[in-house]
Design a protein around this motif. Structure first.
Motif, PDB file in Angstrom:
ATOM      1  N   ALA A  66      39.368 107.618  44.366  1.00  0.00           N
ATOM      2  CA  ALA A  66      38.225 108.309  44.314  1.00  0.00           C
ATOM      3  C   ALA A  66      38.249 109.662  43.561  1.00  0.00           C
ATOM      4  CB  ALA A  66      37.654 108.672  45.792  1.00  0.00           C
ATOM      5  N   SER A  67      39.442 109.822  43.054  1.00  0.00           N
ATOM      6  CA  SER A  67      39.728 111.017  42.260  1.00  0.00           C
ATOM      7  C   SER A  67      40.977 110.913  41.459  1.00  0.00           C
ATOM      8  CB  SER A  67      39.860 112.203  43.119  1.00  0.00           C
ATOM      9  OG  SER A  67      40.842 112.103  43.941  1.00  0.00           O
ATOM     10  N   TYR A  68      40.992 111.694  40.457  1.00  0.00           N
ATOM     11  CA  TYR A  68      42.499 111.914  39.709  1.00  0.00           C
ATOM     12  C   TYR A  68      42.317 113.320  38.824  1.00  0.00           C
ATOM     13  CZ  TYR A  68      40.513 110.634  35.082  1.00  0.00           C
ATOM     14  OH  TYR A  68      39.575 110.617  33.805  1.00  0.00           O
ATOM     15  N   LEU A  69      43.448 113.897  38.806  1.00  0.00           N
ATOM     16  CA  LEU A  69      43.726 115.090  38.075  1.00  0.00           C
ATOM     17  C   LEU A  69      44.440 114.579  36.724  1.00  0.00           C
ATOM     18  CD1 LEU A  69      43.862 117.916  37.935  1.00  0.00           C
ATOM     19  CD2 LEU A  69      46.037 118.002  38.886  1.00  0.00           C
ATOM     20  N   PHE A  70      43.513 115.124  35.517  1.00  0.00           N
ATOM     21  CA  PHE A  70      44.345 114.917  34.269  1.00  0.00           C
ATOM     22  C   PHE A  70      44.800 116.087  33.885  1.00  0.00           C
ATOM     23  CE2 PHE A  70      44.041 116.003  29.733  1.00  0.00           C
ATOM     24  CZ  PHE A  70      44.578 114.671  29.018  1.00  0.00           C
ATOM     25  N   THR A  71      46.038 115.823  33.422  1.00  0.00           N
ATOM     26  CA  THR A  71      46.942 117.147  32.952  1.00  0.00           C
ATOM     27  C   THR A  71      47.342 116.589  31.549  1.00  0.00           C
ATOM     28  OG1 THR A  71      47.634 117.854  35.210  1.00  0.00           O
ATOM     29  CG2 THR A  71      48.783 118.592  33.373  1.00  0.00           C
ATOM     30  N   GLY A  72      47.267 117.005  30.504  1.00  0.00           N
ATOM     31  CA  GLY A  72      47.572 116.654  29.173  1.00  0.00           C
ATOM     32  C   GLY A  72      49.111 116.803  29.117  1.00  0.00           C
ATOM     33  N   ALA A  73      49.851 115.973  28.585  1.00  0.00           N
ATOM     34  CA  ALA A  73      51.450 116.012  28.154  1.00  0.00           C
ATOM     35  C   ALA A  73      51.366 117.241  27.424  1.00  0.00           C
ATOM     36  CB  ALA A  73      51.861 114.755  27.850  1.00  0.00           C
ATOM     37  N   ALA A  74      52.372 117.990  27.830  1.00  0.00           N
ATOM     38  CA  ALA A  74      53.022 119.189  27.055  1.00  0.00           C
ATOM     39  C   ALA A  74      51.922 120.326  27.112  1.00  0.00           C
ATOM     40  CB  ALA A  74      53.466 118.819  25.468  1.00  0.00           C
ATOM     41  N   SER A  75      51.216 120.295  28.133  1.00  0.00           N
ATOM     42  CA  SER A  75      50.196 121.152  27.946  1.00  0.00           C
ATOM     43  C   SER A  75      49.888 122.076  29.298  1.00  0.00           C
ATOM     44  CB  SER A  75      48.854 120.578  27.520  1.00  0.00           C
ATOM     45  OG  SER A  75      47.471 121.174  27.738  1.00  0.00           O
ATOM     46  N   ALA A  76      49.207 122.939  29.275  1.00  0.00           N
ATOM     47  CA  ALA A  76      48.690 123.840  30.451  1.00  0.00           C
ATOM     48  C   ALA A  76      47.160 123.613  30.839  1.00  0.00           C
ATOM     49  CB  ALA A  76      48.892 125.174  30.210  1.00  0.00           C
ATOM     50  N   TRP A  77      46.572 122.678  30.014  1.00  0.00           N
ATOM     51  CA  TRP A  77      45.156 122.296  30.296  1.00  0.00           C
ATOM     52  C   TRP A  77      45.082 121.079  31.064  1.00  0.00           C
ATOM     53  CZ3 TRP A  77      41.790 118.257  28.462  1.00  0.00           C
ATOM     54  CH2 TRP A  77      40.200 118.672  28.507  1.00  0.00           C
ATOM     55  N   SER A  78      44.096 120.878  32.018  1.00  0.00           N
ATOM     56  CA  SER A  78      43.701 119.740  32.762  1.00  0.00           C
ATOM     57  C   SER A  78      42.407 120.132  33.361  1.00  0.00           C
ATOM     58  CB  SER A  78      44.808 119.937  34.003  1.00  0.00           C
ATOM     59  OG  SER A  78      44.409 120.946  34.648  1.00  0.00           O
ATOM     60  N   PHE A  79      41.902 118.950  34.234  1.00  0.00           N
ATOM     61  CA  PHE A  79      40.392 118.670  34.821  1.00  0.00           C
ATOM     62  C   PHE A  79      40.656 117.951  35.829  1.00  0.00           C
ATOM     63  CE2 PHE A  79      40.262 115.958  31.209  1.00  0.00           C
ATOM     64  CZ  PHE A  79      39.301 114.903  31.791  1.00  0.00           C
ATOM     65  N   ALA A  80      39.959 117.935  36.859  1.00  0.00           N
ATOM     66  CA  ALA A  80      39.815 116.997  38.050  1.00  0.00           C
ATOM     67  C   ALA A  80      38.580 116.051  37.812  1.00  0.00           C
ATOM     68  CB  ALA A  80      39.722 117.637  39.326  1.00  0.00           C
ATOM     69  N   VAL A  81      38.552 114.800  38.072  1.00  0.00           N
ATOM     70  CA  VAL A  81      37.272 113.971  38.031  1.00  0.00           C
ATOM     71  C   VAL A  81      37.420 113.327  39.656  1.00  0.00           C
ATOM     72  CG1 VAL A  81      36.493 111.721  37.625  1.00  0.00           C
ATOM     73  CG2 VAL A  81      37.774 113.291  35.793  1.00  0.00           C
ATOM     74  N   ARG A  82      36.290 113.625  40.498  1.00  0.00           N
ATOM     75  CA  ARG A  82      36.075 113.121  41.895  1.00  0.00           C
ATOM     76  C   ARG A  82      34.926 112.377  41.667  1.00  0.00           C
ATOM     77  NH1 ARG A  82      33.767 114.835  46.417  1.00  0.00           N
ATOM     78  NH2 ARG A  82      32.831 116.786  45.629  1.00  0.00           N
ATOM     79  N   ARG A  83      35.002 111.220  42.486  1.00  0.00           N
ATOM     80  CA  ARG A  83      33.800 110.115  42.466  1.00  0.00           C
ATOM     81  C   ARG A  83      32.884 111.097  44.092  1.00  0.00           C
ATOM     82  NH1 ARG A  83      35.841 105.162  43.727  1.00  0.00           N
ATOM     83  NH2 ARG A  83      35.403 104.564  41.471  1.00  0.00           N
ATOM     84  N   THR A  84      31.515 111.102  43.639  1.00  0.00           N
ATOM     85  CA  THR A  84      30.644 111.613  44.797  1.00  0.00           C
ATOM     86  C   THR A  84      30.268 110.223  45.623  1.00  0.00           C
ATOM     87  OG1 THR A  84      28.995 111.300  43.341  1.00  0.00           O
ATOM     88  CG2 THR A  84      29.932 113.470  43.193  1.00  0.00           C
ATOM     89  N   ARG A  85      29.502 110.632  46.540  1.00  0.00           N
ATOM     90  CA  ARG A  85      28.839 109.301  47.412  1.00  0.00           C
ATOM     91  C   ARG A  85      28.125 108.602  46.765  1.00  0.00           C
ATOM     92  NH1 ARG A  85      27.763 112.842  52.960  1.00  0.00           N
ATOM     93  NH2 ARG A  85      29.796 113.604  53.262  1.00  0.00           N
ATOM     94  N   ARG A  86      27.450 108.966  45.817  1.00  0.00           N
ATOM     95  CA  ARG A  86      26.515 107.986  45.104  1.00  0.00           C
ATOM     96  C   ARG A  86      27.136 107.498  43.784  1.00  0.00           C
ATOM     97  NH1 ARG A  86      21.926 111.623  47.123  1.00  0.00           N
ATOM     98  NH2 ARG A  86      21.181 110.333  48.650  1.00  0.00           N
ATOM     99  N   HIS A  87      28.381 107.484  43.706  1.00  0.00           N
ATOM    100  CA  HIS A  87      29.139 106.744  42.568  1.00  0.00           C
ATOM    101  C   HIS A  87      28.850 107.457  41.230  1.00  0.00           C
ATOM    102  CE1 HIS A  87      31.170 103.459  44.613  1.00  0.00           C
ATOM    103  NE2 HIS A  87      30.004 103.398  45.229  1.00  0.00           N
ATOM    104  N   GLY A  88      28.786 108.631  41.374  1.00  0.00           N
ATOM    105  CA  GLY A  88      28.492 109.749  40.125  1.00  0.00           C
ATOM    106  C   GLY A  88      29.869 110.396  40.198  1.00  0.00           C
ATOM    107  N   LEU A  89      30.089 111.080  39.149  1.00  0.00           N
ATOM    108  CA  LEU A  89      31.444 111.686  39.193  1.00  0.00           C
ATOM    109  C   LEU A  89      31.281 113.326  39.006  1.00  0.00           C
ATOM    110  CD1 LEU A  89      33.359 109.780  36.617  1.00  0.00           C
ATOM    111  CD2 LEU A  89      33.423 109.544  38.937  1.00  0.00           C
TER     112      LEU A  89
END
Length: 146
Positions: A66-89
């Protein structure tokens, strides 16, 4: 509508290995989240980032997570993606600050289009990053390749 942009290495050598550093940006109406905000600390391996984001979409669409955390290789930058109840993100920073809401389909198509544009600008030579990217492209859901 969300847009994903992978910056192809600008002054890269003639043969791109796939390990070159660049930036990734997410843009939506009213906002943006970009690795450029961190300057040189935000530089990441863009070809590996594209493969990771394609794999993240495939995992979400398959319903395995239902979710994942993107972390760029060799980077300090990231963001999280989480599915909501209505299949939105819901996209947010790792600290939980909301970035935006989008549909799964819009996010998937944005990642696909961003990857296509990256590869149109420069394709890496055979090797690990290209193999990872080709594997991620092959596993990407056909319904979101528009």
């Amino acid at each position: 509508m969300i847009v994903v942009e992978f910056d192809a290495p600008g002054d890269a050598p003639t043969q791109v290995t796939g390990f070159e550093l660049g930036h990734v940006s997410l843009r939506w109406e009213g906002g943006a989240h970009s690795s450029r905000q961190l300057g040189s600390r935000g530089l990441l391996m863009v070809y590996l980032a594209a493969a990771d984001m394609l794999n993240g979409v495939a995992t979400l669409v398959a319903g395995r997570d239902a979710s994942y955390l993107f972390t760029g290789a060799a980077s300090a930058w990231s963001f999280a993606v989480r599915r909501t109840r209505r299949h939105g993100l819901q996209l947010s920073t790792p600290a939980g600050r909301l970035l935006c809401h989008t549909s799964e389909a819009d996010y998937a198509m944005a990642v696909w289009r961003g990857t296509e544009q990256l590869l149109a600008a420069r394709t890496p030579i055979d090797g690990g990053p290209l193999t990872d990217l080709q594997t991620a492209i092959a596993a990407f859901p056909d319904a979101h390749r528009r």
